[in-house]
Design an enzyme around this catalytic site. Structure first.
Site, PDB file in Angstrom:
ATOM      1  N   THR A  51       8.598  38.303  20.488  1.00 43.24           N
ATOM      2  CA  THR A  51       7.474  38.409  21.424  1.00 43.24           C
ATOM      3  C   THR A  51       7.154  39.880  21.685  1.00 43.24           C
ATOM      4  O   THR A  51       5.981  40.269  21.763  1.00 43.24           O
ATOM      5  CB  THR A  51       7.825  37.692  22.740  1.00 43.24           C
ATOM      6  OG1 THR A  51       8.194  36.356  22.420  1.00 43.24           O
ATOM      7  CG2 THR A  51       6.662  37.680  23.708  1.00 43.24           C
ATOM      8  N   HIS A  54       5.196  41.057  18.845  1.00 46.10           N
ATOM      9  CA  HIS A  54       3.798  40.590  18.944  1.00 46.10           C
ATOM     10  C   HIS A  54       3.008  41.489  19.893  1.00 46.10           C
ATOM     11  O   HIS A  54       1.870  41.851  19.623  1.00 46.10           O
ATOM     12  CB  HIS A  54       3.718  39.162  19.494  1.00 46.10           C
ATOM     13  CG  HIS A  54       4.129  38.109  18.513  1.00 46.10           C
ATOM     14  ND1 HIS A  54       3.720  38.095  17.210  1.00 46.10           N
ATOM     15  CD2 HIS A  54       4.919  37.015  18.657  1.00 46.10           C
ATOM     16  CE1 HIS A  54       4.242  37.054  16.589  1.00 46.10           C
ATOM     17  NE2 HIS A  54       4.982  36.387  17.447  1.00 46.10           N
TER      18      HIS A  54
HETATM   19  N1  NAD Z   1       9.143  27.967  22.336  1.00 41.64           N
HETATM   20  C1  NAD Z   1       9.427  29.096  22.941  1.00 41.64           C
HETATM   21  O1  NAD Z   1       9.445  29.196  24.165  1.00 41.64           O
HETATM   22  C2  NAD Z   1       9.770  30.280  22.123  1.00 41.64           C
HETATM   23  C3  NAD Z   1      10.611  31.280  22.638  1.00 41.64           C
HETATM   24  C4  NAD Z   1      10.953  32.350  21.811  1.00 41.64           C
HETATM   25  C5  NAD Z   1      10.443  32.411  20.528  1.00 41.64           C
HETATM   26  N2  NAD Z   1       9.586  31.435  20.090  1.00 41.64           N
HETATM   27  C6  NAD Z   1       9.033  31.425  18.723  1.00 41.64           C
HETATM   28  O2  NAD Z   1      10.028  30.898  17.853  1.00 41.64           O
HETATM   29  C7  NAD Z   1       9.801  31.400  16.534  1.00 41.64           C
HETATM   30  C8  NAD Z   1      11.102  31.939  15.978  1.00 41.64           C
HETATM   31  O3  NAD Z   1      11.503  33.112  16.645  1.00 41.64           O
HETATM   32  P1  NAD Z   1      12.439  34.165  15.906  1.00 41.64           P
HETATM   33  O4  NAD Z   1      12.592  35.316  16.828  1.00 41.64           O
HETATM   34  O5  NAD Z   1      13.642  33.495  15.378  1.00 41.64           O
HETATM   35  O6  NAD Z   1      11.416  34.567  14.709  1.00 41.64           O
HETATM   36  P2  NAD Z   1      11.646  35.187  13.260  1.00 41.64           P
HETATM   37  O7  NAD Z   1      10.294  35.522  12.755  1.00 41.64           O
HETATM   38  O8  NAD Z   1      12.707  36.242  13.320  1.00 41.64           O
HETATM   39  O9  NAD Z   1      12.245  33.957  12.410  1.00 41.64           O
HETATM   40  C9  NAD Z   1      11.465  33.091  11.645  1.00 41.64           C
HETATM   41  C10 NAD Z   1      12.249  32.812  10.357  1.00 41.64           C
HETATM   42  O10 NAD Z   1      11.589  31.792   9.626  1.00 41.64           O
HETATM   43  C11 NAD Z   1      11.765  32.077   8.251  1.00 41.64           C
HETATM   44  N3  NAD Z   1      10.735  31.357   7.492  1.00 41.64           N
HETATM   45  C12 NAD Z   1       9.416  31.649   7.349  1.00 41.64           C
HETATM   46  N4  NAD Z   1       8.803  30.717   6.597  1.00 41.64           N
HETATM   47  C13 NAD Z   1       9.754  29.806   6.262  1.00 41.64           C
HETATM   48  C14 NAD Z   1       9.752  28.609   5.501  1.00 41.64           C
HETATM   49  N5  NAD Z   1       8.622  28.162   4.907  1.00 41.64           N
HETATM   50  N6  NAD Z   1      10.907  27.935   5.351  1.00 41.64           N
HETATM   51  C15 NAD Z   1      12.042  28.383   5.932  1.00 41.64           C
HETATM   52  N7  NAD Z   1      12.118  29.521   6.673  1.00 41.64           N
HETATM   53  C16 NAD Z   1      10.986  30.214   6.828  1.00 41.64           C
HETATM   54  C17 NAD Z   1      11.644  33.594   8.164  1.00 41.64           C
HETATM   55  O11 NAD Z   1      12.271  34.089   6.979  1.00 41.64           O
HETATM   56  C18 NAD Z   1      12.358  34.039   9.450  1.00 41.64           C
HETATM   57  O12 NAD Z   1      13.735  34.334   9.232  1.00 41.64           O
HETATM   58  C19 NAD Z   1       8.688  32.424  16.669  1.00 41.64           C
HETATM   59  O13 NAD Z   1       7.469  31.807  16.295  1.00 41.64           O
HETATM   60  C20 NAD Z   1       8.695  32.762  18.139  1.00 41.64           C
HETATM   61  O14 NAD Z   1       7.434  33.240  18.570  1.00 41.64           O
HETATM   62  C21 NAD Z   1       9.269  30.367  20.852  1.00 41.64           C
HETATM   63 ZN    ZN Z   2      12.434  36.750  23.809  1.00 45.04          ZN
END
Ligand code: NAD
Ligand code: ZN
Ligand code: ZN
Length: 352
Positions: A51, A54
């Site tokens: 975040t 972003h």
């Molecule tokens: N729901 C919530 O409240 C909340 C809270 C925090 C983060 N998030 C979201 O959760 C998500 C994950 O966060 P993060 O910090 O781990 O992000 P990140 O970008 O570090 O991890 C995403 C991972 O997905 C992998 N990936 C991409 N495409 C893929 C595919 N087709 N198959 C398999 N793996 C694939 C990437 O290689 C990466 O390691 C983000 O979108 C973030 O914004 C949501």
């Molecule tokens: Zn966070």
């Protein structure tokens, strides 16, 4: 990301601020005494998460006011207590659940304060914790066990996200689950799901991240480098998994998660997709799937996250690539941007 050239080093306490134009810089933090109902915290560590990236990319420029102090994953201790605050004392070891809700909107009235229509997310909508001292409303404090290392304390917030996701899945002992995306959140979801008794498979494109998943004792595969449909069919006797967590933020990952679900499977949507993704509603209909949104957490998720971390059921400290001083915050953002690092904590204390 660039750091602005500074002719005079600002003095402690310092704050890591997004100032627009993809730039993170250190500014002298605003210093004020805690007002009524507030506490002042000595921040030990603040983790950088997706975040924050972003925000620095400018994707949230319409929401943040500049300069904005980043950070919402923290640990620290109470430095001063404002008037009318009860139950907290100077020196208490704490973290913060960075949500401040209105209490009167339809979501709040229905008891879902964490998704308040007017939510103030500390570190996005108001100043965050990437600074030496941080004044917050006492209501956001969450006590940490005194023997929990402060580095682990800074991992409570992302672990609480994972606890919330697993809770939303209503995951049962022995269920087979896939986690699509093995970033920090995906690996924490996988660890929490495992602690809940699920048999978990992580799908992750990056070899480095799969290696870390394996270090955590998780099974991880490259969905692009194998016949994932056949692998999951074999693992589940042709049924598919009963739970999928979409944590990749990629359309391909979302498609994969839907395709791997069994009849009556549940998909928990954790990732924030940059643009609304297409969803295979035919598959949702055909297999009677359930789509479940999961956003942040509530206090019970924080408490459960602390319990899991304290008991080492979730080895979150292993996700910490390194700790950097505030003076190196711009370089830390670059390292996360390049994918070289998983989680970097910024040491915010005076001596760092
Ligand atoms: N729901 C919530 O409240 C909340 C809270 C925090 C983060 N998030 C979201 O959760 C998500 C994950 O966060 P993060 O910090 O781990 O992000 P990140 O970008 O570090 O991890 C995403 C991972 O997905 C992998 N990936 C991409 N495409 C893929 C595919 N087709 N198959 C398999 N793996 C694939 C990437 O290689 C990466 O390691 C983000 O979108 C973030 O914004 C949501
Ligand atoms: Zn966070
Ligand atoms: Zn509200």
């Amino acid at each position: 990301m660039t750091e602005q050239g500074l002719s005079v080093m600002p003095r402690w306490p310092l704050a890591a601020c997004y100032v627009g134009d993809r730039t993170v810089t250190l500014l002298e933090a605003e210093q004020r005494r805690p007002g009524a109902g507030e506490v002042e915290l000595d921040v030990a560590y603040t983790g950088i998460c997706g975040t924050d990236l972003h925000i620095v990319h400018g994707a949230m420029d319409a929401r943040v006011s500049l300069p904005t102090v980043l950070g919402h994953e923290m640990s620290g201790s109470i430095a001063a207590v404002g008037d009318g605050v009860t139950g907290w004392s100077v020196g208490d070891h704490v973290t913060v659940m960075p949500l401040d809700w209105c209490g009167s909107c339809p979501a709040c009235r229905a008891g879902h304060t964490h998704v308040c229509h007017n939510l103030n997310f500390l570190g996005i909508d108001s100043p965050g914790s990437m600074q030496g001292r941080w004044v917050v409303p006492a209501g956001v404090l969450v006590a940490l066990p005194p023997d929990l290392p402060s580095e682990v304390g800074a991992m409570v917030e992302p672990t609480a996200v994972a606890v919330h996701d697993v809770r939303r899945a209503a995951l049962r002992q022995g269920e087979k689950a896939v986690v699509v995306g093995g970033g920090p959140i995906g690996l924490l979801v996988a660890c929490v799901a495992r602690a809940a008794g699920a048999d978990v498979l992580v799908l992750e494109l990056s070899e480095q991240r799969r290696a870390l998943a394996e270090l955590l004792g998780l099974k991880a595969v490259d969905p692009a480098g194998c016949d994932i449909d056949a692998l999951v069919a074999d693992w589940t006797d042709g049924a598919g998994v009963t739970v999928g967590f979409e944590v990749s933020g990629a359309v391909a990952g979302l498609d994969q998660a839907i395709n791997l679900l069994a009849v009556r499977g549940r998909l928990v949507v954790v990732a924030i997709h940059a643009t609304p993704p297409p969803v295979n509603l035919f598959r949702v209909f055909w297999r009677e799937l359930t789509l479940i949104g999961a956003r942040v957490y509530d206090r019970s998720d924080f408490e459960e996250a602390i319990r899991l971390l304290h008991e080492c059921a979730v080895p979150a400290a292993r996700l910490i690539t390194r700790i950097e001083p505030l003076s190196r915050v711009a370089a830390a953002f670059d390292a996360l941007e390049s994918g070289e690092a998983m989680k970097i904590l910024i040491a915010c204390g005076e001596e760092s």
